[in-house]
Design an enzyme around this catalytic site. Structure first.
Site, PDB file in Angstrom:
ATOM      1  N   LYS B  92      33.303  49.671  45.139  1.00  0.00           N
ATOM      2  CA  LYS B  92      33.582  48.526  46.019  1.00  0.00           C
ATOM      3  C   LYS B  92      32.896  48.647  47.381  1.00  0.00           C
ATOM      4  O   LYS B  92      32.537  47.639  47.995  1.00  0.00           O
ATOM      5  CB  LYS B  92      35.092  48.367  46.207  1.00  0.00           C
ATOM      6  CG  LYS B  92      35.857  48.022  44.927  1.00  0.00           C
ATOM      7  CD  LYS B  92      35.639  46.594  44.487  1.00  0.00           C
ATOM      8  CE  LYS B  92      36.440  46.248  43.228  1.00  0.00           C
ATOM      9  NZ  LYS B  92      36.115  44.908  42.707  1.00  0.00           N
ATOM     10  N   GLU B 114      41.068  40.092  49.563  1.00  0.00           N
ATOM     11  CA  GLU B 114      42.070  40.179  48.515  1.00  0.00           C
ATOM     12  C   GLU B 114      41.894  41.540  47.854  1.00  0.00           C
ATOM     13  O   GLU B 114      40.811  42.123  47.899  1.00  0.00           O
ATOM     14  CB  GLU B 114      41.831  39.077  47.475  1.00  0.00           C
ATOM     15  CG  GLU B 114      40.755  39.374  46.410  1.00  0.00           C
ATOM     16  CD  GLU B 114      39.347  39.531  46.964  1.00  0.00           C
ATOM     17  OE1 GLU B 114      39.099  39.092  48.106  1.00  0.00           O
ATOM     18  OE2 GLU B 114      38.491  40.116  46.262  1.00  0.00           O
ATOM     19  N   SER B 393      33.216  53.348  37.539  1.00  0.00           N
ATOM     20  CA  SER B 393      33.307  52.551  38.767  1.00  0.00           C
ATOM     21  C   SER B 393      34.242  53.133  39.818  1.00  0.00           C
ATOM     22  O   SER B 393      34.119  52.815  40.996  1.00  0.00           O
ATOM     23  CB  SER B 393      33.732  51.122  38.431  1.00  0.00           C
ATOM     24  OG  SER B 393      34.958  51.129  37.719  1.00  0.00           O
TER      25      SER B 393
HETATM   26  C1  LIG Z   1      37.511  51.257  40.117  1.00  0.00           C
HETATM   27  C2  LIG Z   1      37.422  49.815  39.835  1.00  0.00           C
HETATM   28  N1  LIG Z   1      36.636  49.387  38.827  1.00  0.00           N
HETATM   29  C3  LIG Z   1      36.538  48.080  38.520  1.00  0.00           C
HETATM   30  C4  LIG Z   1      37.252  47.119  39.197  1.00  0.00           C
HETATM   31  C5  LIG Z   1      37.123  45.692  38.757  1.00  0.00           C
HETATM   32  O1  LIG Z   1      36.353  44.916  39.593  1.00  0.00           O
HETATM   33  P1  LIG Z   1      34.897  44.424  39.177  1.00  0.00           P
HETATM   34  O2  LIG Z   1      34.993  43.844  37.823  1.00  0.00           O
HETATM   35  O3  LIG Z   1      34.557  43.436  40.220  1.00  0.00           O
HETATM   36  O4  LIG Z   1      34.003  45.602  39.195  1.00  0.00           O
HETATM   37  C6  LIG Z   1      38.079  47.503  40.248  1.00  0.00           C
HETATM   38  C7  LIG Z   1      38.831  46.479  40.997  1.00  0.00           C
HETATM   39  O5  LIG Z   1      39.760  46.687  41.679  1.00  0.00           O
HETATM   40  C8  LIG Z   1      38.162  48.888  40.573  1.00  0.00           C
HETATM   41  O6  LIG Z   1      38.955  49.306  41.562  1.00  0.00           O
END
Ligand SMILES: Cc1ncc(COP(=O)(O)O)c(C=O)c1O
Lengths: 260, 435
Positions: B92, B114, B393
């Site tokens: 993020k 948000e 992620s």
């Molecule tokens: C670690 C992590 N991966 C994925 C996401 C999902 O978001 P996005 O689909 O925008 O990557 C989040 C959202 O809070 C997250 O914290």
């Protein structure tokens, strides 16, 4: 000439502003909402905005948001909005629908326009649909002789005031303050300034909304606008008194205000 | 990619995207779009963002091969792009730093955001502290409970956290509330949207700020293996980490782009957030995309064990990639995700975010299917073994409480299914569509 143009012409001839009242369909339940729009029309609203309850009403403050949630929890179904439109028409006011875009999109813009026109609706206000994205709606509205009503805001550039009002018919919804729906203690000087800017680019009637709650405020706005839009104050009146006598009294006060 | 271009006009991805917002916000979106274009053409802005990514976030982050985990994925080679090692613990921050610098450039003094899992809120609160901006974060009440650690982090960083109790009290309601704030305070406030949803220019801008993930991973993988991956796996909430890793591979036609959505209790149960299995085209929060909705176009409630994937719509570019066939999307259930969560923890010593565990479960599924198609698991010395790239992620610190409950570790019990997990079927079969 559209029903909306007629009502604004008549009000102008009477030397007053029009009273435009908003109530959500299905709140607190279908029967009461049918009775409420009739009371609104009888007590002096010239135009009644029938709101479509939506799960994600991001232009609305807590009063209308909660009303929408209750209507949905109570089992509101979209086609019921046409029953309310019919009730408004029968009670002698001009009905328009106010809806966020997704329910209409999902129903089908063409089908929605056809059903709205058949019920006697005069047009639709679209709080989250700007003309730039409205090709499908504009086409459907034209085909069924409905007036598309878009919003302008204090942040609108002069170029956008021009293009947005060019896409409007019936009237222009002038959102007088930056913010969501809800009553305010002052409606503020920004409303008059914005009305002046909009007058410079269009001859359509201008209705001012966001914040008006009583006759005194209505009179204040009526001094420079062609119509006064009231929502949250009416919703609160229905909420507080299901006999609808409170709604009748608030509406009468507002109707007197636009005539002051 | 050959075929249709993604953006016939700015902010449109085929039939998706656009700007379905109140007129009051249009001026702010136009201002943002212009400021973003100007900034990206300004070498000083780009250099400042690069510097922060290097010295503050810690980029480039590593690409880690995970052979013990990969044994459970049919013997394919599995590489993780380590967004979990970024400062604040997830991808993020990539987007947040970009938008926070833009906020300063536009002369605004306050950001709002948000957050679902709390990772975007933490990243925003962090950047606000770094750059001296006021910060308010809206978070569904349900999410403030399941991600309590991140609520405390945001408050420690000086942000105001507002629990949102309206509607379903999750991510979508937090967005409604943030929009209401924005329309009231837009003159001095920037809405620092945390994913590739919302009105133009957010989907494109947020994707571009995250594309560094895919650019780095592509280069690292080429350097390490001399080849491109067979598949790229990412979880898809709003879709920002997925767009970030997909985008630089979009023209590599042989690379499959695979997105994994929250399958919750299973799509058939109705308790899920799989927009491409249970949703239809519609408009939510400013963009046309796939939306989970009922017969009247009302947004449906969603369910996922992972707060970050618990959202009824998805970025419009994903809708375009889905319809054009360039990317493929499938659900991963809570159970599958938690099995992959335990598997990576136990085999590699890396505790993933539950969101990311959905991508890991997807990688296991894909590896096995490739092995099955090849007539059996790939040998460790097979030079032609397929290569799977996974976007890790985020890290799982925020999820330790949820995981401890799930696995019954709260009272010091051990991971009861540990042996079973190591055995034959660590990740359950895909429901419905396999790859
Ligand atoms: C670690 C992590 N991966 C994925 C996401 C999902 O978001 P996005 O689909 O925008 O990557 C989040 C959202 O809070 C997250 O914290």
């Amino acid at each position: 000439m559209s029903a909306l143009s007629e009502v604004f012409d008549r009000c102008r001839a009477e030397g007053r502003a029009a009273l435009v009242g908003y109530l959500p369909a299905g709140f607190p339940d279908l029967e009461t909402s049918l009775a409420a729009v009739r009371v609104l029309a009888e007590a002096g609203a010239d135009v009644v905005e029938v709101g479509v309850p939506y799960t994600d009403p991001l232009m609305d403050g807590p009063v209308i948001e909660r009303a929408a949630s209750r209507a949905l929890a109570g089992g509101f179904r979209l086609p019921q909005v046409f029953d309310l439109v019919r009730a408004v028409r029968e009670a002698g006011a001009v009905p328009v629908v106010m809806s966020y875009w997704n329910p209409v999109l999902h129903y089908g813009p063409e089908r929605f326009a056809a059903d709205l026109a058949a019920a006697g609706g005069a047009g639709m206000i679209t709080p989250d649909l700007v003309p730039d994205e409205a090709d499908a709606w504009l086409e459907a509205a034209r085909a069924h002789d409905l007036d598309p009503v878009f919003l302008v805001a204090p942040s609108s550039t002069d170029a956008r005031l021009r293009s947005t009002t060019q896409a409007c018919r019936g009237f222009v919804y002038v959102a007088s303050t930056m913010g969501v729906t809800g009553t305010r203690t002052t409606v503020g000087g920004s409303a008059a300034t914005l009305v002046e800017r909009v007058r410079a680019v269009t001859d359509l009637p201008l209705c001012v909304g966001l914040g008006v709650s009583d006759g005194a405020q209505a009179a204040e706005v009526a001094a420079f606008a062609d119509g006064v839009i009231v929502g949250s104050a009416l919703v609160r009146a229905v909420d507080e008194d299901p006999t609808l006598e409170g709604l009748r009294a608030v509406t009468a006060d507002l109707a007197a205000g636009v005539r002051r | 990619m050959s075929g249709p271009t993604a953006e016939p006009r700015p902010g449109r991805f085929g039939a998706f995207g656009g700007r379905y917002v109140p007129e009051a916000l249009v001026a702010a979106l136009e201002e943002l779009e212009e400021a973003w274009h100007e900034a990206m053409a300004d070498p000083d802005f780009v250099a400042e963002l690069d510097r922060l990514q290097r010295d503050y976030t810690g980029r480039p982050n590593p690409l880690t091969e995970v052979p013990r985990f990969a044994e459970h994925a049919g013997g394919a080679r599995v590489f993780l792009k380590r967004e979990d090692l970024n400062h604040t613990g997830s991808h993020k921050i990539n987007n947040v730093l970009g938008q926070a610098l833009l906020t300063v450039r536009m002369g605004k003094t306050r950001v709002i955001a948000e957050t679902g899992a709390g990772q975007h809120g933490v990243a925003t609160a962090t950047a606000a502290a770094l750059l001296g901006l006021d910060c308010t974060v809206y978070m569904g009440e349900v999410d403030t409970r399941r991600q309590a650690l991140n609520v405390a982090r945001m408050r420690l960083l000086g942000a105001e956290v507002v629990p949102v109790a309206t509607g379903s009290a999750t991510l979508k309601d937090a967005i409604n509330e943030a929009m209401r704030d924005w329309v009231t305070t837009v003159e001095r406030t920037h809405y620092l949207l945390g994913t590739v949803t919302g009105p133009h220019p957010f989907p494109t801008m947020v994707r571009d700020f995250h594309a560094v993930i895919g650019r780095e991973a592509r280069e690292q993988l080429l350097e390490r293996t001399g080849r491109l991956p067979d598949a790229v796996c990412a979880c898809v909430g709003g879709g920002s980490n997925a767009m970030g890793i997909f985008h630089p591979f979009r023209d590599d036609e042989q690379v499959r782009l695979l997105g994994f959505e929250a399958g919750g209790d299973g799509v058939a149960s109705g308790r899920h957030a799989s927009r491409f299995s249970g949703g239809e085209p519609g408009v939510l929060h400013g963009a046309a995309s796939y939306v989970l909705q009922d017969e009247d176009g009302q947004t449906l409630p969603t369910h996922s064990i992972s707060a970050g994937l618990d959202y009824p719509s998805v970025g419009p570019e994903h809708a375009f990639l889905h319809d054009s066939g360039r990317a493929t999307y499938a659900p991963v259930t809570d159970t599958e995700a938690m099995e992959a969560f335990a598997l990576l923890s136990r085999t590699e010593g890396i505790i993933p975010a539950i969101e990311s565990a959905h991508a890991l479960a997807g990688a296991v599924r894909v590896g096995r299917e490739l092995a099955e198609a090849a007539g059996g698991a790939f040998a460790a010395d097979d030079p032609d073994r397929p290569v799977i790239l996974v976007n890790l992620s985020g890290r799982g610190d925020k999820d330790v409480d949820t995981a401890a409950r799930w696995f019954g570790l709260v009272d010091g019990e051990d991971l009861v299914e540990a042996e079973a997990l190591k055995a034959a079927e660590p990740v359950a079969e895909a429901e419905g569509s396999g790859w």
